[in-house]
Design an enzyme around this catalytic site. Structure first.
Site, mmCIF file in Angstrom:
data_model
loop_
_atom_site.group_PDB
_atom_site.id
_atom_site.type_symbol
_atom_site.label_atom_id
_atom_site.label_comp_id
_atom_site.label_asym_id
_atom_site.label_seq_id
_atom_site.Cartn_x
_atom_site.Cartn_y
_atom_site.Cartn_z
ATOM 1 N N GLY A 186 1.198 -1.197 0.164
ATOM 2 C CA GLY A 186 -0.040 -0.008 0.038
ATOM 3 C C GLY A 186 1.262 1.316 0.084
ATOM 4 O O GLY A 186 0.199 2.666 0.210
ATOM 5 N N LYS B 49 -4.747 -5.422 3.983
ATOM 6 C CA LYS B 49 -5.894 -6.177 3.343
ATOM 7 C C LYS B 49 -6.628 -6.072 4.615
ATOM 8 O O LYS B 49 -4.870 -6.467 6.007
ATOM 9 C CB LYS B 49 -5.970 -7.748 2.830
ATOM 10 C CG LYS B 49 -5.617 -7.164 1.488
ATOM 11 C CD LYS B 49 -4.815 -8.218 0.472
ATOM 12 C CE LYS B 49 -4.487 -8.052 -0.807
ATOM 13 N NZ LYS B 49 -4.035 -8.900 -1.547
ATOM 14 N N GLU C 188 -1.332 -5.975 -10.126
ATOM 15 C CA GLU C 188 -0.424 -5.945 -10.211
ATOM 16 C C GLU C 188 -0.423 -7.856 -10.077
ATOM 17 O O GLU C 188 -2.042 -8.403 -9.915
ATOM 18 C CB GLU C 188 0.485 -5.003 -8.833
ATOM 19 C CG GLU C 188 -0.384 -6.139 -7.797
ATOM 20 C CD GLU C 188 0.820 -5.657 -6.299
ATOM 21 O OE1 GLU C 188 1.620 -5.860 -6.977
ATOM 22 O OE2 GLU C 188 -0.291 -5.595 -5.455
ATOM 23 N N ASN D 98 1.613 -10.911 -7.579
ATOM 24 C CA ASN D 98 2.166 -10.827 -6.411
ATOM 25 C C ASN D 98 2.763 -12.762 -7.293
ATOM 26 O O ASN D 98 2.171 -12.925 -7.057
ATOM 27 C CB ASN D 98 1.917 -10.594 -5.292
ATOM 28 C CG ASN D 98 1.122 -9.449 -4.881
ATOM 29 O OD1 ASN D 98 1.766 -9.082 -4.483
ATOM 30 N ND2 ASN D 98 -0.261 -9.061 -4.322
ATOM 31 N N ARG E 147 4.714 -14.500 -5.655
ATOM 32 C CA ARG E 147 5.239 -15.429 -4.020
ATOM 33 C C ARG E 147 4.199 -15.702 -2.810
ATOM 34 O O ARG E 147 2.794 -15.682 -3.663
ATOM 35 C CB ARG E 147 5.498 -14.003 -2.955
ATOM 36 C CG ARG E 147 4.852 -13.001 -2.644
ATOM 37 C CD ARG E 147 4.945 -11.818 -1.604
ATOM 38 N NE ARG E 147 4.197 -10.505 -1.625
ATOM 39 C CZ ARG E 147 3.078 -10.399 -0.806
ATOM 40 N NH1 ARG E 147 2.713 -11.264 -0.481
ATOM 41 N NH2 ARG E 147 3.111 -9.042 -1.803
ATOM 42 N N VAL F 220 -0.361 -13.395 2.198
ATOM 43 C CA VAL F 220 -0.342 -13.960 3.527
ATOM 44 C C VAL F 220 -1.816 -14.916 3.821
ATOM 45 O O VAL F 220 -1.951 -15.011 4.285
ATOM 46 C CB VAL F 220 -0.591 -12.155 3.924
ATOM 47 C CG1 VAL F 220 -1.955 -12.913 5.445
ATOM 48 C CG2 VAL F 220 0.121 -12.089 4.136
ATOM 49 N N ARG G 130 -7.134 -11.219 9.395
ATOM 50 C CA ARG G 130 -5.745 -10.736 10.106
ATOM 51 C C ARG G 130 -6.161 -10.278 11.475
ATOM 52 O O ARG G 130 -7.018 -9.047 11.832
ATOM 53 C CB ARG G 130 -5.080 -9.928 8.770
ATOM 54 C CG ARG G 130 -5.189 -10.018 7.509
ATOM 55 C CD ARG G 130 -4.175 -9.363 7.126
ATOM 56 N NE ARG G 130 -3.843 -9.894 5.737
ATOM 57 C CZ ARG G 130 -2.805 -9.580 5.163
ATOM 58 N NH1 ARG G 130 -2.437 -8.847 4.615
ATOM 59 N NH2 ARG G 130 -3.142 -9.936 3.387
HETATM 60 P P1 ADP Z 1 -0.456 -10.206 1.080
HETATM 61 O O1 ADP Z 1 -1.625 -9.883 -0.639
HETATM 62 O O2 ADP Z 1 0.299 -11.406 0.724
HETATM 63 O O3 ADP Z 1 -1.588 -9.630 1.984
HETATM 64 P P2 ADP Z 1 -0.301 -7.255 1.414
HETATM 65 O O4 ADP Z 1 0.312 -6.390 0.817
HETATM 66 O O5 ADP Z 1 -0.721 -7.718 2.578
HETATM 67 O O6 ADP Z 1 0.347 -8.267 0.830
HETATM 68 O O7 ADP Z 1 1.838 -8.301 2.458
HETATM 69 C C1 ADP Z 1 2.316 -8.888 2.715
HETATM 70 C C2 ADP Z 1 3.627 -8.488 3.363
HETATM 71 O O8 ADP Z 1 4.738 -8.283 2.141
HETATM 72 C C3 ADP Z 1 3.424 -7.168 4.615
HETATM 73 O O9 ADP Z 1 4.242 -7.990 5.906
HETATM 74 C C4 ADP Z 1 3.924 -5.977 3.546
HETATM 75 O O10 ADP Z 1 4.499 -5.374 5.142
HETATM 76 C C5 ADP Z 1 4.704 -7.024 3.370
HETATM 77 N N1 ADP Z 1 5.198 -5.919 1.767
HETATM 78 C C6 ADP Z 1 4.336 -6.293 0.568
HETATM 79 N N2 ADP Z 1 4.598 -6.153 -0.292
HETATM 80 C C7 ADP Z 1 6.355 -5.376 -0.293
HETATM 81 C C8 ADP Z 1 7.510 -5.001 -0.458
HETATM 82 N N3 ADP Z 1 6.981 -4.566 -1.768
HETATM 83 N N4 ADP Z 1 8.211 -4.726 0.454
HETATM 84 C C9 ADP Z 1 8.435 -4.608 1.067
HETATM 85 N N5 ADP Z 1 7.667 -5.170 1.913
HETATM 86 C C10 ADP Z 1 6.381 -5.786 1.435
HETATM 87 P P1 ADP Z 2 0.394 -3.016 -3.220
HETATM 88 O O1 ADP Z 2 1.457 -3.604 -4.052
HETATM 89 O O2 ADP Z 2 0.948 -1.985 -2.421
HETATM 90 O O3 ADP Z 2 -0.255 -3.752 -2.995
HETATM 91 P P2 ADP Z 2 -1.608 -2.732 -5.366
HETATM 92 O O4 ADP Z 2 -1.618 -2.461 -6.638
HETATM 93 O O5 ADP Z 2 -2.265 -4.094 -5.421
HETATM 94 O O6 ADP Z 2 -0.467 -2.305 -4.635
HETATM 95 O O7 ADP Z 2 -3.054 -1.494 -4.799
HETATM 96 C C1 ADP Z 2 -4.010 -1.683 -2.905
HETATM 97 C C2 ADP Z 2 -4.846 -1.647 -3.209
HETATM 98 O O8 ADP Z 2 -5.393 -0.091 -3.508
HETATM 99 C C3 ADP Z 2 -5.606 -2.143 -3.980
HETATM 100 O O9 ADP Z 2 -5.822 -3.077 -3.243
HETATM 101 C C4 ADP Z 2 -6.720 -1.561 -4.648
HETATM 102 O O10 ADP Z 2 -7.375 -1.725 -2.806
HETATM 103 C C5 ADP Z 2 -6.272 -0.063 -3.936
HETATM 104 N N1 ADP Z 2 -5.679 -0.274 -5.832
HETATM 105 C C6 ADP Z 2 -4.987 -0.362 -6.264
HETATM 106 N N2 ADP Z 2 -5.694 0.101 -8.126
HETATM 107 C C7 ADP Z 2 -6.554 0.839 -7.781
HETATM 108 C C8 ADP Z 2 -7.311 1.585 -9.037
HETATM 109 N N3 ADP Z 2 -6.858 1.297 -10.180
HETATM 110 N N4 ADP Z 2 -8.546 2.064 -8.628
HETATM 111 C C9 ADP Z 2 -8.688 2.006 -7.962
HETATM 112 N N5 ADP Z 2 -8.253 1.452 -6.201
HETATM 113 C C10 ADP Z 2 -6.699 0.412 -6.878
HETATM 114 MG MG MG Z 3 -1.658 -5.922 -3.890
#
Ligand code: ADP
Ligand code: ADP
Ligand code: MG
Length: 474
Positions: free
Chosen positions: A165, A237, A288, A290, A292, A295, A338
Site C-alpha cells: 500500500g 488487507k 498487479e 504478487n 510469492r 498472506v 488478520r
Molecule cells: P498480501 O497480498 O500477501 O496480503 P500485503 O500487501 O499485505 O500482501 O503484504 C504482505 C506482507 O509483505 C506485509 O507484511 C507487507 O508489509 C509486506 N510487503 C508487501 N510488499 C512489500 C514490498 N514491496 N516491500 C516490503 N514489504 C512488502
Molecule cells: P500494493 O502493491 O501496494 O499491494 P496494489 O496495486 O495492489 O498495490 O494496490 C493496493 C490496493 O489499492 C488495491 O488492493 C486496491 O484496493 C487499491 N487500488 C489499486 N489500484 C487501484 C485503482 N486503479 N483504482 C482503485 N483502487 C485501486
Molecule cells: Mg497488491
C-alpha cells in the site's frame, strides 16, 4: 526432493513453512534476528541460526548472512515466505548462482512483474484488461499532470516498485497533482529505493478480487479460484473471503481464464497471485501480480483442499503439480481475519508489547496460523500481523457466525489489537449482506470504533435481522 530447507522469514509464515517441511519429511532450518531469539519458529526448530541485529536490513534482508547459513547448514533450498526477500530478484539470482533452489519463480520473472508499470504493458499485450492509465512510467510531475488530464480525474499515482500500500496517492483535484506526485515519489524512494512512477485511473468503489495461481515447470498452470480482499485499511488487507459474493459463475470463469493467461504470458512457475479491481459495473482490470505466497493463502487451501506451501516446495523441486484444473472444485465458504498488534483508534498505529495470558480459538472449522505463545515478546521492528484466524463453513452465513464465536474465544492479554474491530465488522449489516467494497473501513471506521465497547445491542439486533433475512433467501 529437498533434504533441508532454510526458512528466510519470521512470525506466522515461518511457522507455516516449518509445518509444511515437517509433513514432507524435509528438515527445516530457521534463521532469526537478535530480537527474535525467543520467537516461536526458533523454539520449534532443531536447527536455528542468528543472522544479525534486530533491524531487517541487517538480518532478514541480509542476503550474505542468509546464504552463508544456507551453505553451512547444507540446505538445498530456501523458502522466502512473503515480504522481506520474497520478491527480490537479486536474491533469487544469488540463490541460483550458489546452486540453492529459490522456492518461487525465476529472478527474471520476479524482475518483470516486480516493476508494476512494465507488468501492465505485458498484460496489455497478453489481452488481459488493465486499468486505463499511462503507457509505461511517467518521467516527471509536469508530464504526469498532462497524462492525468487525458486519463480523466480522479487518478491514482503509483510507484512501479510499490507494495504494502505504499507509494500510492489518489488525486481528485488537478491543482494537487504535482505535490502529490512528489510525495508519492519521495515515499517510493524511501521505502523501495526506486522512484519510477506510473498512473492509473482511480476506479471508484471497487472490489479487490484476486486469483490464486499454481504453475509447474512442465507447462501446467492451474487457477484455484478467487479471494475477495476488499476489507482494507490504508491499502492493506484486513479480512479476506472466498468465494466472492461479487462474481457470477460467468464472471468467475472469465477472470480465472484471464489470470491463467496472465501467468502464461509471464512464463510463470510456482505460486502467484493475479490481483484485479472489479468496478461496480462488473468490469475488471489487472492491477498487479504478487510473485510469492500470499498472506491470505489459507482460505484458498481450505475450500480447495490443497496445501499451497507444500505444492510450492514440490514445484521448486521439479515435480509436476499434484492436481489438475479439473481437480479444483471449491467447496463451502472460508473467511480470514488478520489479527494485528495495532491501535485502530490511532490510525492503526502498530503497538508492540508483551503477551500475557493467551487463548487461541479452536473447534470445528477453525484454523489459526500464528507466531504467538503465552509470554512471548513482540519486537517493534517488524510487521504488526501476529495471527490469522481462518474459518470454514458450508455457507457464508455459517462462516460469519463461526468467525464471530472464534473471535469471542480469542484472548491475547497485554496487547492492543484489532480483535474488537474485526468482531464488530462480522456484525455490520453491509458485511453480512456482502455489499461492501474497498471503501468500507474508511466509510465505517468511526461507527465501528464507537461500538467497540462490546457488541452494540442495536447493531447485534440489526445483524440478527440481516442474518434472518439472509437465511430466508438461502
Ligand atoms: P498480501 O497480498 O500477501 O496480503 P500485503 O500487501 O499485505 O500482501 O503484504 C504482505 C506482507 O509483505 C506485509 O507484511 C507487507 O508489509 C509486506 N510487503 C508487501 N510488499 C512489500 C514490498 N514491496 N516491500 C516490503 N514489504 C512488502
Ligand atoms: P500494493 O502493491 O501496494 O499491494 P496494489 O496495486 O495492489 O498495490 O494496490 C493496493 C490496493 O489499492 C488495491 O488492493 C486496491 O484496493 C487499491 N487500488 C489499486 N489500484 C487501484 C485503482 N486503479 N483504482 C482503485 N483502487 C485501486
Ligand atoms: Mg497488491
Amino acid at each position: 526432493m529437498f533434504k533441508r530447507i532454510l526458512i528466510a522469514n519470521r512470525g506466522e509464515i515461518a511457522v507455516r513453512i516449518f509445518r509444511a517441511c515437517r509433513e514432507l519429511d524435509i528438515e527445516p532450518v530457521v534463521v532469526y534476528s537478535e530480537a527474535d531469539r525467543e520467537a516461536l519458529h526458533v523454539q520449534l526448530a532443531e536447527h536455528a541460526y542468528c543472522i544479525g541485529p534486530a533491524p531487517s536490513a541487517e538480518s532478514y534482508l541480509n542476503v550474505d548472512a542468509i546464504l552463508t547459513v544456507a551453505k553451512a547448514a547444507h540446505c538445498d533450498a530456501i523458502h522466502p515466505g512473503y515480504g522481506f526477500l520474497s520478491e527480490n530478484a537479486d536474491f533469487a539470482r544469488r540463490c541460483a548462482e550458489e546452486g540453492i533452489a529459490f522456492i518461487g519463480p525465476s529472478a527474471e520473472v520476479i524482475e518483470q512483474m516486480g516493476n508494476k508499470a512494465a507488468a501492465r504493458e505485458l498484460m496489455k499485450s497478453a489481452g488481459v484488461p488493465v486499468v486505463p492509465g499511462s503507457d509505461g512510467s511517467v518521467p516527471d510531475a509536469k508530464t504526469g499532470a498532462k497524462i492525468a488530464e487525458e486519463i480523466g480525474y480522479p487518478v491514482l499515482i503509483k510507484a512501479a516498485a510499490g507494495g504494502g500500500g505504499r507509494g500510492m496517492r489518489r488525486v481528485f483535484d488537478p491543482a494537487q497533482f504535482e505535490d502529490l506526485f512528489e510525495e508519492a515519489r519521495a515515499e517510493s524512494r524511501a521505502c523501495f529505493n526506486d522512484d519510477e512512477m506510473y498512473l492509473e485511473k482511480l476506479v471508484l468503489n471497487p472490489h479487490h478480487i484476486e486469483f490464486q495461481i499454481m504453475a509447474d515447470a512442465h507447462g501446467n498452470v492451474v487457477e484455484l479460484g478467487e479471494r475477495d480482499c476488499s476489507i482494507q485499511r490504508r491499502g492493506q488487507k484486513m479480512i479476506e473471503e472466498t468465494p466472492s459474493r461479487q462474481l457470477t459463475p460467468e464472471l468467475r470463469a472469465e477472470m480465472g481464464a484471464a489470470a491463467v493467461r496472465a501467468a502464461r504470458a509471464a512464463g510463470y512457475v510456482n505460486a502467484g497471485t493475479i490481483e484485479f479491481v472489479l468496478d461496480p459495473s462488473g468490469a475488471f482490470y489487472f492491477i498487479e501480480m504478487n510473485t510469492r505466497i500470499q498472506v491470505e493463502h489459507p482460505i484458498t487451501e481450505i475450500v480447495t483442499a490443497t496445501d499451497l506451501v507444500r505444492e510450492q516446495i514440490r514445484v521448486a523441486a521439479g515435480l509436476t503439480l499434484s492436481f489438475t484444473q479439473d481437480d479444483i472444485r471449491p467447496h463451502g465458504h472460508a473467511i480470514e481475519c488478520r489479527i494485528n498488534a495495532e491501535d485502530p483508534s490511532r490510525n492503526f498505529l502498530p503497538v508492540p508489547g508483551h503477551v500475557g495470558f493467551l487463548h487461541l480459538p479452536g473447534g470445528a472449522g477453525v484454523r489459526v496460523d500464528s507466531g504467538l505463545y503465552a509470554g512471548c515478546e513482540l519486537p517493534p521492528y517488524y510487521d504488526s500481523l501476529i495471527a490469522k484466524l481462518i474459518v470454514w463453513a458450508p455457507t457464508r452465513l455459517e462462516a460469519i457466525r463461526r468467525m464471530r464465536r472464534a473471535l469471542e474465544e480469542t484472548i491475547v492479554d497485554g496487547l492492543t489489537t484489532n480483535i474488537d474491530l474485526l468482531h464488530q465488522i462480522m456484525y455490520h449489516p453491509q458485511f453480512v449482506r456482502g455489499t461492501y467494497d474497498t471503501s468500507f473501513i474508511d466509510a465505517n471506521l468511526e461507527t465501528l470504533l464507537a461500538w467497540s465497547a462490546g457488541v452494540d445491542e442495536e447493531l447485534a439486533e440489526g445483524a440478527a435481522a440481516t442474518d434472518a433475512a439472509k437465511e430466508g433467501e438461502a
